[in-house]
Design a protein around this motif. Structure first.
Motif, PDB file in Angstrom:
ATOM      1  N   ILE A 112       4.996   3.846 -11.556  1.00 33.15           N
ATOM      2  CA  ILE A 112       5.795   4.724 -12.421  1.00 33.15           C
ATOM      3  C   ILE A 112       6.882   5.428 -11.616  1.00 33.15           C
ATOM      4  N   ALA A 113       6.525   5.890 -10.409  1.00 35.47           N
ATOM      5  CA  ALA A 113       7.491   6.614  -9.577  1.00 35.47           C
ATOM      6  C   ALA A 113       8.661   5.712  -9.179  1.00 35.47           C
ATOM      7  N   ILE A 114       8.376   4.481  -8.802  1.00 34.02           N
ATOM      8  CA  ILE A 114       9.448   3.551  -8.424  1.00 34.02           C
ATOM      9  C   ILE A 114      10.337   3.249  -9.632  1.00 34.02           C
ATOM     10  N   TRP A 115       9.707   3.067 -10.796  1.00 31.95           N
ATOM     11  CA  TRP A 115      10.455   2.769 -12.028  1.00 31.95           C
ATOM     12  C   TRP A 115      11.405   3.906 -12.379  1.00 31.95           C
ATOM     13  N   GLN A 116      10.887   5.133 -12.282  1.00 30.00           N
ATOM     14  CA  GLN A 116      11.725   6.290 -12.605  1.00 30.00           C
ATOM     15  C   GLN A 116      12.891   6.423 -11.629  1.00 30.00           C
ATOM     16  N   GLU A 117      12.609   6.160 -10.346  1.00 31.25           N
ATOM     17  CA  GLU A 117      13.682   6.236  -9.360  1.00 31.25           C
ATOM     18  C   GLU A 117      14.741   5.169  -9.616  1.00 31.25           C
ATOM     19  N   ALA A 122      12.737  -3.399  -5.985  1.00 35.67           N
ATOM     20  CA  ALA A 122      12.024  -2.450  -6.839  1.00 35.67           C
ATOM     21  C   ALA A 122      10.969  -3.162  -7.666  1.00 35.67           C
ATOM     22  N   ARG A 123      11.332  -4.315  -8.221  1.00 41.38           N
ATOM     23  CA  ARG A 123      10.376  -5.085  -9.021  1.00 41.38           C
ATOM     24  C   ARG A 123       9.203  -5.567  -8.151  1.00 41.38           C
ATOM     25  N   GLU A 124       9.506  -6.036  -6.938  1.00 43.15           N
ATOM     26  CA  GLU A 124       8.437  -6.473  -6.023  1.00 43.15           C
ATOM     27  C   GLU A 124       7.479  -5.339  -5.716  1.00 43.15           C
ATOM     28  N   LEU A 125       8.045  -4.171  -5.414  1.00 44.44           N
ATOM     29  CA  LEU A 125       7.202  -3.046  -5.026  1.00 44.44           C
ATOM     30  C   LEU A 125       6.378  -2.539  -6.214  1.00 44.44           C
ATOM     31  N   MET A 126       6.966  -2.565  -7.421  1.00 45.42           N
ATOM     32  CA  MET A 126       6.210  -2.177  -8.617  1.00 45.42           C
ATOM     33  C   MET A 126       5.034  -3.125  -8.847  1.00 45.42           C
ATOM     34  N   ASN A 127       5.278  -4.424  -8.736  1.00 41.49           N
ATOM     35  CA  ASN A 127       4.202  -5.409  -8.930  1.00 41.49           C
ATOM     36  C   ASN A 127       3.142  -5.291  -7.843  1.00 41.49           C
ATOM     37  N   ASP A 128       3.585  -5.023  -6.621  1.00 48.25           N
ATOM     38  CA  ASP A 128       2.631  -4.860  -5.522  1.00 48.25           C
ATOM     39  C   ASP A 128       1.733  -3.653  -5.762  1.00 48.25           C
ATOM     40  N   ALA A 129       2.336  -2.564  -6.241  1.00 47.26           N
ATOM     41  CA  ALA A 129       1.552  -1.363  -6.526  1.00 47.26           C
ATOM     42  C   ALA A 129       0.542  -1.623  -7.647  1.00 47.26           C
TER      43      ALA A 129
END
Length: 484
Positions: free
Chosen positions: A399-404, A382-389
């Motif tokens: 924001i969507a990944i964080w909320q999920e 999740a952290r990787e995908l948030m940083n990639d986004a």
């Protein structure tokens, strides 16, 4: 028989600018600098015939050729003698004059033996007229000015001769080979080192020609020595790796694969054989051999330092990479379809090692990790995908990944204050104040005093700018009353 390497295809998305520049330089020199040679030569012939120098030199030329054949064993000159005699019989004075003036060895022979060949009156007339023609026209021909003359070697001509050519057939043939070989070697070495290596190979090729033609006044012109250097570098770069070669024999042509370096002795041996047995073809075989050896030698001597091949040279071309990715991706998706999640995860991880720039792979790995929200891998993905986004400027996805993750993974492995702070900034950029306030509460719960204070101040200022006074006052009060 013609054999050339044909392992690579050109990538026009990254054009070989130096190779194209060398081709253009040779063409411009040929068209605009050498283009005046024909006029100079015509004027020289006119003056030569008007001064009746042909009557003086023709008998001496026949005697000169016969001496070359009889005393020096140059059997190749028998054909020249026969052709010259035929031209005399047919009164082809223009071409006879060309032959007599352009044979630079013969001119040196006349200078050395003029006292023996002619009577004083004839000698004085010859010397006066011939010297004028030499100075006014012949010495101003491009080959005599910037060509490589072994008997009068100059350092600058080791470079300049590489850009001169003897005619359209000569330059077209050379430039085709320069293009076919140059774009691969340029890709391997990089533009700057490639250009220097090209010129050095040409210079070393010229020195080889000078060594075997010591004392000769026949100028060497052409890029073939430099191009032979490219051939030597090409096979030395690949070494024992098997690559494709194109061959042409008579009317038959095809491809074969062989260790690259195996062709080097074949090429060098052919040039040396032709030097001894091909006769007077006007081709500088030893210059070619010197270029081949120079090119391979430079790579072997400096291949681990200055001429080191760039790593990306051996990477597959984009089309091949796309094909490999498509195949691997299809296999991983098939594993997903069969619900073999562990296998699919390993396949996506392997793909990501080779294609880290493809975000779809990280998304699949995130969704696979989400199947087990109690494991730390879910938080890491999740952290990787948030940083990639964030890196791809997609704050809404962050924001969507964080909320999920808050709903599924946060109870097991909480995110850090830095993670919540990044989401807060992303929310403000998206004008999502509700998400920003939620991120602040999560940040506040981590106990990080410095980040929480700064975030609270930022929210207060943001609500103030938007004239949302109650909210601004609330965060100002929180900031004043808090003891983080």
């Amino acid at each position: 028989m013609l054999i050339i390497p044909a392992e690579n295809a050109i990538n026009w998305k990254r054009p070989p600018w130096v190779t194209l520049g060398l081709i253009m330089a040779c063409l411009l020199v040929f068209l605009f600098y050498q283009g005046g040679d024909s006029r100079k030569l015509e004027q020289a012939v006119e003056q030569y015939l008007a001064a009746d120098l042909y009557e003086l030199e023709a008998p001496a030329y026949e005697d000169y050729l016969q001496r070359q054949i009889q005393f020096q064993g140059e059997e190749s000159r028998v054909y020249e003698l026969q052709q010259f005699q035929q031209l005399r019989q047919e009164n082809e004075n223009f071409w006879l004059a060309i032959n007599l003036m352009m044979d630079r060895e013969f001119y040196q022979y006349l200078l050395q033996n003029r006292d023996v060949i002619w009577a004083p009156a004839e000698r004085a007339h010859w010397q006066e007229q011939r010297s004028a023609i030499e100075q006014e026209y012949l010495q101003k021909l491009s080959a005599n000015q910037l060509g490589l003359v072994p008997a009068d070697l100059s350092l600058y001509t080791l470079i300049t001769y590489q850009f001169l050519h003897g005619g359209w057939g000569h330059i077209i043939g050379n430039l085709i080979f320069l293009f076919l070989l140059g774009f691969t070697v340029e890709k391997a070495l990089g533009p700057g080192r490639y250009l220097i290596a090209y010129l050095v190979c040409g210079a070393l090729s010229g020195l080889m020609f000078t060594a075997v033609s010591a004392g000769s006044y026949v100028p060497l012109v052409g890029a073939s020595g430099s191009i032979s250097g490219l051939m030597g570098m090409y096979v030395a770069i690949y070494g024992l790796q098997k690559i494709r070669f194109f061959y042409f024999l008579g009317v038959y042509f095809n491809y074969f694969r062989a260790p690259a370096i195996a062709l080097l002795p074949v090429w060098v041996g052919k040039e040396i054989y032709d030097y001894w047995y091909a006769g007077a073809t006007g081709i500088a075989y030893m210059a070619h051999a010197g270029g081949l050896i120079a090119g391979a030698g430079l790579v072997w001597l400096l291949g681990k330092s200055w001429l080191q091949v760039r790593e990306e040279f051996f990477e597959p071309e984009e089309e091949e990479q796309d094909a490999r990715f498509t195949t691997g991706y299809a296999q991983a998706m098939a594993s997903l379809g069969r619900m073999e999640f562990d296998l699919a995860r390993r396949q996506f991880e392997a793909l990501r090692e080779h294609y880290p720039e493809r975000p779809i792979l990280l998304e699949h790995l995130y969704h696979l990790a989400k199947l087990r929200p109690d494991l730390p891998q879910y938080r890491d993905r999740a952290r990787e995908l948030m940083n990639d986004a964030l890196g791809r400027r997609q704050p809404e996805q962050t924001i969507a990944i964080w909320q999920e993750y808050l709903a599924k993974g946060e109870p097991h492995h909480p995110l850090t204050a830095e993670d919540h702070n990044r989401v807060l900034f992303s929310s403000l950029k998206q004008h999502d104040l509700k998400a920003a306030e939620k991120a602040f509460e999560r940040l506040r719960s981590t106990g990080d005093e410095l980040l929480t204070t700064e975030a609270c101040r930022l929210l207060a200022e943001e609500f103030e700018k938007r004239q949302m006074t109650p909210k601004a006052r609330h965060y100002q009060q929180v900031l004043e009353a808090a003891h983080f």
